[in-house]
Design an enzyme around this catalytic site. Structure first.
Site, PDB file in Angstrom:
ATOM      1  N   ASP A 155       0.812  -1.221   0.000  1.00  0.00           N
ATOM      2  CA  ASP A 155       0.000   0.000   0.000  1.00  0.00           C
ATOM      3  C   ASP A 155       0.846   1.272   0.000  1.00  0.00           C
ATOM      4  OD1 ASP A 155      -2.250  -1.678   0.239  1.00  0.00           O
ATOM      5  OD2 ASP A 155      -2.033  -1.708   2.416  1.00  0.00           O
ATOM      6  N   LYS A 195       2.226   2.258  -5.061  1.00  0.00           N
ATOM      7  CA  LYS A 195       2.908   1.778  -6.274  1.00  0.00           C
ATOM      8  C   LYS A 195       2.068   2.040  -7.523  1.00  0.00           C
ATOM      9  CE  LYS A 195       3.280  -2.371  -4.529  1.00  0.00           C
ATOM     10  NZ  LYS A 195       2.854  -2.118  -3.143  1.00  0.00           N
TER      11      LYS A 195
HETATM   12  P1  IMP Z   1      -2.910 -12.677   1.779  1.00  0.00           P
HETATM   13  O1  IMP Z   1      -1.931 -12.125   0.799  1.00  0.00           O
HETATM   14  O2  IMP Z   1      -4.340 -12.400   1.450  1.00  0.00           O
HETATM   15  O3  IMP Z   1      -2.641 -14.116   2.081  1.00  0.00           O
HETATM   16  O4  IMP Z   1      -2.659 -11.892   3.169  1.00  0.00           O
HETATM   17  C1  IMP Z   1      -1.439 -12.025   3.910  1.00  0.00           C
HETATM   18  C2  IMP Z   1      -1.049 -10.688   4.532  1.00  0.00           C
HETATM   19  O5  IMP Z   1      -0.646  -9.801   3.498  1.00  0.00           O
HETATM   20  C3  IMP Z   1      -2.167  -9.991   5.291  1.00  0.00           C
HETATM   21  O6  IMP Z   1      -1.613  -9.277   6.380  1.00  0.00           O
HETATM   22  C4  IMP Z   1      -2.718  -9.007   4.275  1.00  0.00           C
HETATM   23  O7  IMP Z   1      -3.342  -7.900   4.871  1.00  0.00           O
HETATM   24  C5  IMP Z   1      -1.428  -8.599   3.576  1.00  0.00           C
HETATM   25  N1  IMP Z   1      -1.641  -8.140   2.207  1.00  0.00           N
HETATM   26  C6  IMP Z   1      -1.921  -8.881   1.115  1.00  0.00           C
HETATM   27  N2  IMP Z   1      -2.016  -8.086   0.037  1.00  0.00           N
HETATM   28  C7  IMP Z   1      -1.774  -6.841   0.447  1.00  0.00           C
HETATM   29  C8  IMP Z   1      -1.682  -5.581  -0.234  1.00  0.00           C
HETATM   30  O8  IMP Z   1      -1.845  -5.465  -1.444  1.00  0.00           O
HETATM   31  N3  IMP Z   1      -1.413  -4.501   0.548  1.00  0.00           N
HETATM   32  C9  IMP Z   1      -1.185  -4.606   1.883  1.00  0.00           C
HETATM   33  N4  IMP Z   1      -1.252  -5.751   2.552  1.00  0.00           N
HETATM   34  C10 IMP Z   1      -1.526  -6.863   1.837  1.00  0.00           C
END
Ligand code: IMP
Length: 431
Positions: free
Chosen positions: A13, A16
């Site tokens: 976040d 980018k």
């Molecule tokens: P997942 O990628 O959905 O498995 O989530 C794993 C961790 O990565 C969690 O803490 C999410 O909040 C974080 N996360 C996944 N994608 C993003 C993103 O695009 N921005 C910020 N955090 C992310």
């Protein structure tokens, strides 16, 4: 012609989407290399907001070739939604979007398992099935984009996977079993819609490299969410770092000419996990509301805190960053004092390098340097010289601490509100 990776220097976040959108003007190809629709890249053009999850942000520039690499996991329904959403806003897609044959599909059981397993893991995932899809990839049971084009093979793989998954869903998660025919016909319907975009992206991108095109490699999430180098286990399940561009697209490291890191002027994190500079007080809430810090994918409020240069310096090293794009400088405009975390204190020791022990990360006290705020508006400033002196001092102090230059500074959400001191496509040294 330079090929540049854009990568997050914090926990995702960082903004980018806007930086990629700006650089895409000088790129021929924009290629995404990892993650899935857990990412959310926001781009504002002429007061119109676009939120992209899978398709590279470059798509908003007419005529740019956009690729989704083998390192990405794709939920076809989310992809089709995004394609149709962009088309309905007049964005051309059909001749410039290419999806890797080898990218893996997110299946309905992945989403259920993601949500169910979250109960015991508490990582705060986006619940989009990303982790379980990568689990299947590594277990060598995953279903790939190319399988969508071979109905017989797709059916066989689905049958095999579903027998295991239904056992798991029913016996472990006490959840409803899924129906083979229903999934099969749904995915065959998706194949009709996205089949035309599926190709060998690795061969295609290497052709563009051979032709000396300018290529922008788009990373999702951020370095501290990288599966190997992040704050494990509170990470995503792919290699978000610059090196992921090689494996996630099938290009050699010798083809990368520069790495631009993107960092906010402060820090945010969404989901669980250690966050040393987190402000759980009024100031943290104030940063959240000034910075509109709510997830572009899930709408979750982001945790907010001061800039942590231990984190950014670590990212500079791990990614071999050539320079940094600093975003959301304007959000700090009103503060009389601004803090920069330069180390962590834990049990009498000072850590200046990123520690990986979770006991340190969870319990350390940030060591801050405090600088005077500029207390005037930087919003919309387009030249470095026009910034208040104290804002320049903040930027220069960060540069001293992280060891690379801040080449781009973003002063609002809008494309045009950007200071470009160095354009990576023109000014980065070729390796
Ligand atoms: P997942 O990628 O959905 O498995 O989530 C794993 C961790 O990565 C969690 O803490 C999410 O909040 C974080 N996360 C996944 N994608 C993003 C993103 O695009 N921005 C910020 N955090 C992310």
């Amino acid at each position: 012609m330079p090929n540049i990776v854009v990568v997050g220097a914090q926990w995702g976040d960082e903004g980018k989407g806007k930086i990629i959108d700006i650089l895409a003007k000088d790129a021929d190809v924009v290629a995404r290399y990892q993650g899935g629709h857990n990412a959310g890249h926001t781009v504002v053009v002429n007061d119109e907001e676009y939120i992209l999850h899978l398709i590279p942000s470059g798509i908003i520039h007419p005529g740019k070739i956009c690729m989704i690499g083998n390192g990405v996991v794709i939920d076809p329904e989310a992809l089709i939604g995004e394609i149709e959403g962009l088309k309905s806003r007049g964005i051309a897609i059909d001749n410039n979007l290419f999806i890797s044959k080898n990218s893996h599909l997110i299946m309905p059981y992945h989403c259920i398992i993601d949500k169910e397993s979250e109960r015991s893991k508490s990582i705060g995932t986006t619940g989009r099935g990303i982790g379980p899809a990568y689990v299947d990839k590594v277990a060598r049971t995953g279903i790939r984009m190319s399988d969508l084009l071979d109905p017989q093979l797709f059916r066989e793989k689905l049958e095999l996977n579903l027998s295991n998954m239904n056992y798991l869903l029913y016996n472990v998660y006490k959840s409803e079993q899924l129906d083979l025919e229903e999934i099969y016909s749904k995915y065959m319907g998706y194949a009709k819609k996205i089949g035309k975009y599926i190709t060998d992206v690795s061969i295609l991108i290497n052709k563009y490299i051979e032709e000396n095109s300018n290529i922008l490699f788009e990373g999702a999430q951020g370095t501290l969410l990288d599966i190997d180098h992040g704050t494990y286990p509170y990470v995503t399940s792919s290699n978000a770092i610059a090196g992921g561009a090689c494996t996630g697209l099938g290009i050699g490291p010798t083809k990368i000419d520069g790495v631009l890191g993107v960092s906010k002027a402060y820090t945010t994190r969404v989901g669980s996990g250690p966050f040393p500079t987190e402000l759980k007080d009024k100031l943290g809430n104030d940063l959240r509301s000034k910075g509109r810090e709510y997830g572009a994918t899930t709408g979750r409020p982001r945790r907010c805190g001061w800039l942590d240069v231990v984190v950014v310096r670590y990212s500079v090293i791990i990614n071999g960053m050539s320079g940094i794009a600093l975003t959301k400088l304007d959000i700090l405009d009103e503060y009389p004092n601004i803090k920069i975390c330069v180390g962590y204190k834990y049990k009498g020791n000072i850590y200046n390098e990123m520690p990986h022990e979770s006991s340190v990360l969870w319990n350390c006290e940030p060591v801050y340097e405090e600088i005077e705020g500029w207390q005037e508006s930087t919003a919309g400033i387009k030249r470095f010289d026009s910034l208040p002196d104290k804002a320049k001092a903040y930027i220069e102090r960060i540069e001293d601490l992280i060891g690379v230059s801040i080449d781009i500074i973003s002063t609002s959400q809008k494309r045009e509100d950007t200071i470009i001191k160095q354009n990576p496509f023109k000014d980065y040294l070729l390796v």
